[in-house]
Design a protein around this motif. Structure first.
Motif, PDB file in Angstrom:
ATOM      1  N   SER A 168       1.275  -3.288  -6.642  1.00  0.00           N
ATOM      2  CA  SER A 168       1.171  -1.865  -6.331  1.00  0.00           C
ATOM      3  C   SER A 168      -0.133  -1.265  -6.856  1.00  0.00           C
ATOM      4  O   SER A 168      -0.792  -0.483  -6.157  1.00  0.00           O
ATOM      5  CB  SER A 168       2.365  -1.109  -6.906  1.00  0.00           C
ATOM      6  OG  SER A 168       2.370  -1.166  -8.316  1.00  0.00           O
ATOM      7  N   VAL A 222      -2.937  -2.417  -4.524  1.00  0.00           N
ATOM      8  CA  VAL A 222      -2.878  -1.744  -3.223  1.00  0.00           C
ATOM      9  C   VAL A 222      -3.356  -0.307  -3.337  1.00  0.00           C
ATOM     10  O   VAL A 222      -4.172   0.173  -2.526  1.00  0.00           O
ATOM     11  CB  VAL A 222      -1.438  -1.796  -2.662  1.00  0.00           C
ATOM     12  CG1 VAL A 222      -1.305  -0.872  -1.442  1.00  0.00           C
ATOM     13  CG2 VAL A 222      -1.061  -3.217  -2.271  1.00  0.00           C
ATOM     14  N   ALA A 276      -6.671   1.383  -1.699  1.00  0.00           N
ATOM     15  CA  ALA A 276      -6.438   2.476  -0.747  1.00  0.00           C
ATOM     16  C   ALA A 276      -7.280   3.699  -1.094  1.00  0.00           C
ATOM     17  O   ALA A 276      -7.896   4.314  -0.217  1.00  0.00           O
ATOM     18  CB  ALA A 276      -4.949   2.836  -0.740  1.00  0.00           C
ATOM     19  N   LEU A 308       8.385  -2.066   0.273  1.00  0.00           N
ATOM     20  CA  LEU A 308       7.509  -2.037   1.455  1.00  0.00           C
ATOM     21  C   LEU A 308       7.262  -0.614   1.936  1.00  0.00           C
ATOM     22  O   LEU A 308       6.129  -0.245   2.262  1.00  0.00           O
ATOM     23  CB  LEU A 308       8.121  -2.881   2.571  1.00  0.00           C
ATOM     24  CG  LEU A 308       8.163  -4.395   2.328  1.00  0.00           C
ATOM     25  CD1 LEU A 308       8.886  -5.101   3.468  1.00  0.00           C
ATOM     26  CD2 LEU A 308       6.751  -4.952   2.171  1.00  0.00           C
ATOM     27  N   TRP A 309       8.321   0.198   1.970  1.00  0.00           N
ATOM     28  CA  TRP A 309       8.159   1.564   2.467  1.00  0.00           C
ATOM     29  C   TRP A 309       7.314   2.399   1.513  1.00  0.00           C
ATOM     30  O   TRP A 309       6.483   3.199   1.942  1.00  0.00           O
ATOM     31  CB  TRP A 309       9.516   2.204   2.693  1.00  0.00           C
ATOM     32  CG  TRP A 309       9.490   3.670   3.034  1.00  0.00           C
ATOM     33  CD1 TRP A 309      10.216   4.655   2.452  1.00  0.00           C
ATOM     34  CD2 TRP A 309       8.690   4.319   4.042  1.00  0.00           C
ATOM     35  NE1 TRP A 309       9.925   5.877   3.015  1.00  0.00           N
ATOM     36  CE2 TRP A 309       8.995   5.694   4.003  1.00  0.00           C
ATOM     37  CE3 TRP A 309       7.747   3.870   4.965  1.00  0.00           C
ATOM     38  CZ2 TRP A 309       8.387   6.629   4.837  1.00  0.00           C
ATOM     39  CZ3 TRP A 309       7.136   4.809   5.808  1.00  0.00           C
ATOM     40  CH2 TRP A 309       7.459   6.151   5.740  1.00  0.00           C
ATOM     41  N   LEU A 335       4.869   1.349  -0.545  1.00  0.00           N
ATOM     42  CA  LEU A 335       3.462   0.946  -0.472  1.00  0.00           C
ATOM     43  C   LEU A 335       2.826   1.370   0.846  1.00  0.00           C
ATOM     44  O   LEU A 335       1.752   1.976   0.869  1.00  0.00           O
ATOM     45  CB  LEU A 335       3.341  -0.569  -0.652  1.00  0.00           C
ATOM     46  CG  LEU A 335       3.722  -1.126  -2.036  1.00  0.00           C
ATOM     47  CD1 LEU A 335       3.599  -2.640  -2.042  1.00  0.00           C
ATOM     48  CD2 LEU A 335       2.856  -0.519  -3.127  1.00  0.00           C
ATOM     49  N   ILE A 336       3.472   1.063   1.953  1.00  0.00           N
ATOM     50  CA  ILE A 336       2.902   1.373   3.275  1.00  0.00           C
ATOM     51  C   ILE A 336       2.948   2.875   3.544  1.00  0.00           C
ATOM     52  O   ILE A 336       1.965   3.481   3.984  1.00  0.00           O
ATOM     53  CB  ILE A 336       3.642   0.596   4.382  1.00  0.00           C
ATOM     54  CG1 ILE A 336       3.475  -0.907   4.166  1.00  0.00           C
ATOM     55  CG2 ILE A 336       3.126   1.002   5.761  1.00  0.00           C
ATOM     56  CD1 ILE A 336       4.332  -1.759   5.091  1.00  0.00           C
ATOM     57  N   LEU A 363      -0.583   5.099   4.078  1.00  0.00           N
ATOM     58  CA  LEU A 363      -0.881   5.483   5.467  1.00  0.00           C
ATOM     59  C   LEU A 363      -0.197   6.768   5.915  1.00  0.00           C
ATOM     60  O   LEU A 363      -0.582   7.341   6.926  1.00  0.00           O
ATOM     61  CB  LEU A 363      -0.479   4.348   6.419  1.00  0.00           C
ATOM     62  CG  LEU A 363      -1.180   3.005   6.201  1.00  0.00           C
ATOM     63  CD1 LEU A 363      -0.681   1.986   7.217  1.00  0.00           C
ATOM     64  CD2 LEU A 363      -2.690   3.165   6.298  1.00  0.00           C
TER      65      LEU A 363
END
Length: 613
Positions: free
Chosen positions: A16, A19, A23, A93-94, A96-97, A101
């Motif tokens: 995390s 990422v 980002a 997953l939710w 991080l993504i 985004l």
């Protein structure tokens, strides 16, 4: 999926951090330079309309603290804990993504749009960018959703604080400490550091000293409040926070709370690094298709509404078009305040998920399953019996069975991790009460900012009929609108409960997130940034579709079978209002895309020609 079971929690922490760092450095700067084209030379509303009350140019670090504290409420704590029912993988997953985004983009573009529109609300932005009728509908929808949101946040806070003297004392202590900090920063130049040190020392003293004070029965009884008393007190606090100048209570308290919040999360991260616990919850559980005791629906689409603030949240739009744009000193700081605060919140959400998933699944479900359902649940799932919960209850001194809502299981999970550190077993009660207080502070900082923004909204709407209410300095208007708004959500808090309000909060909150993205995308199209507008249009349309899907599932398969007709009606009303806003916005997109590439920028950069409506 078996190879993903038994993963070390340290792996998720490092992934995390990596990422989120990438980002911010790549995608965040791309949004700032290419999509929004932030300009440090533009005069912000905080400077143009400075009034010493609402429009106050604020140090970027202090503003980051306020903004982060205001947006990071129950969502990044409670949502991921509840979503642990599905296993750790869907939530991870939710978060991080969605955060990179969706949530980060949402917070930046909405804050940008409000700054360019002189610090005005999302409803006003919709009115100017799309049409007056759409703005009025959006205003009612946002006000309605905001009331549900604050009620849901308050109920989560009450569940953590009622009949917990130590935690309640520490939370109350943050208020006079904040006033002291506010007075120092207001009347002494370059005093942020001094105020921070004094505030931090006083906060630590209240946390440590609170335990000793609560050993005196007479003092403990003063802070041993029941649910109804706390419900009324939170409403009164929301009223005061909405009428007092932002520099006196709201901003310094949020700034102070940020130290506690980020400090606690860093402590938890260090605890994970030191202990490197194994995730006891499997990657995917048997409840991904529905039927779980915590969340009735399946992982798709419910994961997207259960985890809101940690990935993307419409409540952020309320803050990003309410208090924050009125205090932004430099337009370039939108990247740091908007995108940066969202990434930190995503990390908070992941740490909450880790804390819950380090518990033995049987203990997790014993805490989060209502008492009246637990025997039947255990009969159907005998492998999910409690393991260590009796030990935890003994050490903490509280019966932990059936304490639903997510807050308690998070506190137990955090205490469980800290407890693994050598010589810490005897202070588990300290860790638990500290975690409960930590969660309550998170939630209250969103309540105070949200209530103030709700007052702004109501003043704008009533001002369309009675222009005097548009005067933000008119004391009777401030008091009347604050009283009406706080009574609206306070009544729901006094008469409702978490299980009835939270699912509705999830649906309405994510509809508002979709609204923020879709409405503000219109501004990017008008500014002739059409290909870049996809950065906000795609997550906006995705959130609209996924939330309507979740709303349909909630109403048809959960509310109506249980004959919860009021909740069904409220959910349908929220979806209907937002559907009208979306349709009108898409029509506006179509019209703009057919026009010749001419536009106006509110600050004059790249000015070509005013688009005639």
């Amino acid at each position: 999926m078996e190879f993903l079971n038994g993963v070390n929690a340290l792996t998720l922490v490092f992934v995390s951090l990596l990422v989120f760092a990438i980002a911010y450095r790549i995608y965040g700067i791309f949004l700032a330079n290419k999509v929004l084209r932030l300009n440090a030379n533009n005069v912000t509303p905080a400077i143009e309309f400075a009034d010493g009350k609402d429009y106050v140019a604020t140090n970027r670090n202090v503003l980051f603290g306020h903004h982060f504290a205001a947006i990071a409420a129950a969502g990044p704590l409670v949502g991921p804990v509840l979503a642990a029912q599905f296993g750790y993988l869907p939530g991870t997953l939710w978060i991080l993504i969605g955060c990179v985004l969706g949530g980060g983009v949402h917070d930046m573009i909405v804050l940008f749009a409000s700054v360019r529109h002189k610090g005005e609300s999302l409803a006003t932005i919709a009115s100017k960018e799309i049409g007056k009728g759409t703005g009025i509908i959006a205003g009612f929808a946002i006000l309605f959703i905001l009331i549900l949101t604050l009620a849901g946040l308050s109920l989560a806070c009450i569940s953590a604080m009622h009949e917990a003297s130590w935690s309640l004392f520490t939370v109350i202590a943050t208020m006079p400490i904040a006033v002291i900090m506010g007075l120092i920063m207001r009347y002494k130049k370059n005093s942020v550091t001094i105020a921070s040190i004094i505030g931090g020392i006083l906060l630590i003293a209240s946390i440590i000293g609170g335990h000793s004070l609560m050993q005196v029965k007479e003092i403990s009884d003063l802070f041993h409040w029941n649910i109804k008393t706390i419900s009324i007190s939170i409403t009164v606090y929301g009223f005061l926070a909405s009428v007092l100048p932002v520099w006196l209570l709201l901003v310094p308290r949020d700034y102070l709370s940020t130290y506690l919040k980020i400090g606690t999360i860093l402590m938890l991260a260090v605890g994970v690094i030191f202990v490197h616990p194994t995730l006891q919850m499997p990657a995917i559980t048997e409840f991904i298709n529905g039927g779980g005791p915590v969340i009735g629906g399946p992982v798709l689409p419910f994961i997207f509404i259960v985890i809101a603030c940690g990935a993307i949240s419409g409540f952020h739009a309320v803050i990003a078009t309410g208090t924050t744009p009125k205090m932004l000193n430099n337009e370039r700081e939108i990247l740091f305040v908007g995108y940066g605060a969202m990434l930190v919140e995503g990390f908070v959400a992941l740490m909450a998920l880790i804390a819950a998933c380090t518990l033995v699944p049987g203990d997790y479900f014993a805490i989060n399953t209502p008492r009246e359902m637990y025997d039947s649940f255990l009969a159907q799932h005998p492998n999910l019996h409690a393991v260590d919960l009796a030990h935890f209850s003994e050490k903490i001194g509280v019966d932990l069975h059936g304490r639903t809502g997510g807050a308690v299981s998070l506190a137990v999970g955090m205490a469980h991790i800290f407890n693994k550190i050598p010589f810490m077993d005897d202070v588990m009660a300290y860790w638990y009460n500290f975690a409960i207080m930590f969660e309550a502070v998170f939630i209250l900082t969103a309540i105070d900012a949200g209530t103030r923004v709700g007052r702004f909204f109501l003043q704008e709407m009533i001002g369309n009929v009675f222009p005097k209410f548009n005067d933000k300095n008119w004391i009777p208007g401030i008091i009347i609108c604050s009283a009406l708004f706080t009574f609206s959500w306070g009544y729901l808090v006094y008469t409702g409960n978490v299980s009835s309000i939270w699912p509705l909060f999830g649906i309405s909150n994510q509809l508002l997130a979709a609204c923020g993205l879709i409405v503000c995308t219109t501004m990017l199209i008008r500014l002739n940034r059409r290909k870049y507008a996809l950065c906000s249009a795609i997550p906006g349309v995705f959130m609209a579709i996924i939330t309507f899907w979740a709303g349909y599932e909630q109403v048809v398969n959960i509310y109506l079978p249980k004959q919860q007709y009021l909740l069904s009606s409220l959910a349908i009303l929220a979806m209907l209002l937002m559907f009208i806003v979306f349709i009108n916005t898409f029509k506006r997109w179509s019209k703009l895309l057919k026009m010749e590439a001419k536009h106006i920028d509110y600050y004059g950069d790249e000015v070509k020609e005013l688009v005639e409506r």
